[in-house]
Design an enzyme around this catalytic site. Structure first.
Site, short mmCIF file in Angstrom:
data_model
loop_
_atom_site.label_atom_id
_atom_site.label_comp_id
_atom_site.label_asym_id
_atom_site.label_seq_id
_atom_site.Cartn_x
_atom_site.Cartn_y
_atom_site.Cartn_z
N ASP A 53 29.05 49.37 16.22
CA ASP A 53 28.81 47.95 16.51
C ASP A 53 27.51 47.45 15.87
O ASP A 53 27.51 46.43 15.16
CB ASP A 53 28.78 47.69 18.03
CG ASP A 53 30.04 48.20 18.71
OD1 ASP A 53 31.04 48.38 18.01
OD2 ASP A 53 30.01 48.43 19.93
N SER A 54 26.43 48.17 16.12
CA SER A 54 25.16 47.70 15.54
C SER A 54 25.19 47.83 14.01
O SER A 54 24.60 47.02 13.30
CB SER A 54 23.96 48.43 16.14
OG SER A 54 24.07 49.83 15.98
N CYS B 90 53.72 37.00 35.48
CA CYS B 90 53.53 37.53 36.83
C CYS B 90 52.99 36.43 37.77
O CYS B 90 53.72 35.51 38.09
CB CYS B 90 52.62 38.75 36.77
SG CYS B 90 52.74 39.74 38.25
N TYR B 91 51.73 36.48 38.18
CA TYR B 91 51.21 35.41 39.04
C TYR B 91 51.36 34.05 38.34
O TYR B 91 51.69 33.03 38.98
CB TYR B 91 49.74 35.68 39.38
CG TYR B 91 49.06 34.57 40.15
CD1 TYR B 91 49.28 34.41 41.52
CD2 TYR B 91 48.20 33.67 39.51
CE1 TYR B 91 48.66 33.39 42.23
CE2 TYR B 91 47.58 32.65 40.21
CZ TYR B 91 47.81 32.51 41.56
OH TYR B 91 47.21 31.50 42.26
N HIS C 193 55.05 42.24 32.72
CA HIS C 193 53.90 42.14 31.81
C HIS C 193 54.28 42.55 30.38
O HIS C 193 54.39 43.73 30.10
CB HIS C 193 52.78 43.06 32.31
CG HIS C 193 52.17 42.58 33.58
ND1 HIS C 193 51.08 41.73 33.60
CD2 HIS C 193 52.49 42.81 34.87
CE1 HIS C 193 50.76 41.47 34.86
NE2 HIS C 193 51.59 42.10 35.65
N GLU D 73 52.45 42.41 27.88
CA GLU D 73 51.26 42.87 27.15
C GLU D 73 51.00 44.36 27.29
O GLU D 73 50.20 44.92 26.55
CB GLU D 73 50.02 42.07 27.60
CG GLU D 73 49.54 42.31 29.03
CD GLU D 73 50.28 41.50 30.10
OE1 GLU D 73 51.41 41.04 29.82
OE2 GLU D 73 49.75 41.35 31.20
N SER E 174 21.65 51.93 16.01
CA SER E 174 21.72 53.22 16.68
C SER E 174 22.53 54.23 15.87
O SER E 174 22.58 55.40 16.20
CB SER E 174 22.41 53.04 18.04
OG SER E 174 23.76 52.62 17.82
N GLY E 175 23.20 53.72 14.82
CA GLY E 175 24.11 54.58 14.09
C GLY E 175 25.53 54.40 14.61
O GLY E 175 26.48 54.89 14.01
N GLY E 176 25.69 53.70 15.71
CA GLY E 176 27.02 53.41 16.26
C GLY E 176 27.66 52.29 15.44
O GLY E 176 26.99 51.57 14.69
N GLY F 95 47.65 37.98 38.12
CA GLY F 95 46.47 38.03 38.98
C GLY F 95 46.86 38.62 40.32
O GLY F 95 48.05 38.70 40.65
#
Ligand code: XMP
Length: 507
Positions: free
Chosen positions: A222-223, A80-81, A166, A168, A218-220, A53
């Site tokens: 996610d949906s 870190c923090y 870090h 990650e 939408s064709g994307g 942080g």
């Protein structure tokens, strides 16, 4: 399912900690730093991680976890923090140091547990102001860098670890090994987070819901994945609606209809609203006004559909995990569950409950589910496309002629990148058009035609972007095809502005 809980102290990398852990099949969740012990106990974690942080442990408004968390007797890793919090809490000393940002060589002093198997030294990513000057009693130094003498510390008896760097971020070599050592060996978490398992448990939950579900697609990806999961669970009680606003890629509406009706066999309606969208956009040049008009018209069309085809009890959305949490010290995830309706502004009287089956997932996890559900690869490898569509890729008024140029030229850009095997390597690629014109010679005649701008960018998260250094031969081919195949285009330019200061879309 075993779970690791990450307390978010506001680092830009907090999210990445969860992603990395989930990549090796352990479920990890980000929670606000000030979560109460009672709440934390409900998660039943196998271990806790304090993220980094921007604060200093000595500043008066330093974010601190609830004291009782340290009495939970759970394995703890501070990054870190988070490392400095641990040093401070257990009686060590943190001092202000010169800011260190970038890669440092970490020498391993003790590879008994946390740093087991990472080698004698590794490059580690540092991003900090404070550092540990004295380590707490009962702790030992297990790794150091030239400037940070206590870059990694451990109290193996208490299962508490602190690292200044870090693990990650990809710039830390063996960062994943370090996280694995903590999660698998120290915490003993089982690797039982799999997308197959997620699908099974989600289907079980979804199959219990009552009433009809409305899902805007939408064709994307996610949906589409949200709709497919719900369809698998409740079949015809799901109605998908797709709004064709005329601002899509060339022939995209046909591809989407074909995919939903023939491949997926879901209850699907395509509403042709091209006229109303383009009518409302007539004469409008201001980009923000265009965005607003597209958004409002979408809600109008969607609402009409819901009224005529209801009643519905649920509105399904493809909201993802990063959409619902926002890293931030003062506001943890729970506090900022946004009004994140993708279909924003639906009238209250429709009275729909929100169903978000993907809200625990990251994008790459959704891609994995898409594969399992046999969504055609073409769909999930497609570049991101802005909600207001070509309205933001057409500078000035959206006219039928500019729309046609934009669609055809973008198609050529995509086709040529695919042909060159570069489509998947770049973040976005398209052609934009405005009102600028330039003279060309067509046949034997001078012609005053449109200028098309080709934009191809590299990016990781769309926050920043760099223009892609495409081979000159490829640029030449794209340019030739656009001027030869599209009437009225005389010039093609390639945009070489990065973000910042430019943005990815021209509007
Ligand atoms: P910019 O142009 O801001 O774009 O660099 C960053 C990313 O966001 C997408 N984008 C939008 N997406 N509605 C959307 O749903 C919008 O109004 C919008 N504007 C930009 C853009 O395609 C890029 O991926």
């Amino acid at each position: 399912m075993d779970k690791i809980v990450v307390l978010d102290f506001g680092s830009q990398y907090s999210h990445l900690i969860c992603r990395r852990i989930r990549e090796f099949s352990v479920y990890a969740e980000l929670v606000p730093f000030d979560i109460s012990v009672e709440e934390l106990q409900k998660h039943n974690p196998k271990g806790i991680i304090f993220s980094g942080g921007p604060s200093s442990v000595y500043s008066s408004d330093a974010p601190l976890p609830e004291e009782k968390i340290f009495d939970m007797d759970l394995p703890l890793l501070g990054i870190c923090y988070g490392h400095q919090l641990i040093v401070n809490k257990y009686g060590g000393k943190v001092k202000r140091a010169n800011k260190e940002y970038g890669s440092s060589l970490l020498t391993i002093d003790n590879d008994a547990d946390l740093l087991n198997g990472v080698g004698e030294s590794v490059r580690a990513w540092m991003s900090h102001g404070d550092e540990a000057e004295e380590i707490p009693p009962g702790f030992k130094v297990i790794g150091h860098t030239e400037s940070a003498k206590a870059a990694a510390i451990a109290s193996s008896e208490k299962y508490i670890y602190g690292i200044q760097f870090h693990p990650e971020v990809v710039h830390t070599e063996q960062g994943n090994e370090i996280l694995k050592n903590f999660v698998l060996k120290v915490c003993g978490a089982k690797q039982d987070w799999t997308m197959k398992g997620f699908i099974d448990s989600e289907l079980e939950k979804l199959s219990k819901i009552e009433g009809n579900v409305l899902c805007g697609v939408s064709g994307g990806i996610d949906s589409t994945v949200a709709a497919l999961l719900i369809h698998k669970a409740i079949g015809e009680r799901l109605k998908c609606v797709f709004v064709n606003n005329g601002l899509l890629r060339l022939d995209e509406e046909k591809e989407i209809e074909e995919m939903f009706k023939n491949n997926f066999k879901v209850n699907f309606t395509s509403v042709n609203a091209v006229k109303s969208f383009l009518g409302k956009l007539k004469g409008v040049e201001d980009p923000e006004k265009k965005r607003k008009i597209v958004g409002e018209e979408f809600v109008t069309v969607f609402t009409e559909f819901a009224e005529k085809n209801g009643p519905f009890k649920w509105l399904a959305q493809g909201t993802l995990y990063p959409d619902i949490i926002e890293s931030g010290v003062s506001k943890g995830p729970a506090a900022v569950i946004k009004s994140h309706h993708n279909v924003g502004g639906l009238p209250d009287w429709l009275n729909l409950d929100i169903l978000e089956p993907l809200k625990e997932l990251y994008k790459d996890e959704v891609r994995e589910i898409a594969k399992i559900l046999e969504v055609p690869e073409k769909l999930f490898m497609r570049h991101p496309f802005p909600g207001p569509g070509l309205a933001v890729r057409i500078i000035g008024e959206v006219t039928p002629k500019k729309l046609q140029i934009c669609k055809l030229a973008s198609k050529i850009v995509e086709e040529e990148l695919m042909e060159a095997n570069l489509y998947r390597n770049v973040w976005q690629s398209y052609a934009a058009v405005g009102d600028d014109k330039a003279v060309g010679v067509v046949g034997d005649e001078r012609k005053y035609g449109n200028i098309v701008m080709v934009r191809v960018v590299d990016s990781i998260d769309a926050m920043t972007a760099d223009w892609t250094r495409l081979p000159h031969g490829l640029l030449e081919k794209i340019s030739n095809r656009i001027t030869n195949e599209i009437e009225d285009v005389t010039w093609v330019t390639y945009t070489i502005s990065s973000k910042p200061p430019a943005t990815i879309e021209p509007q």
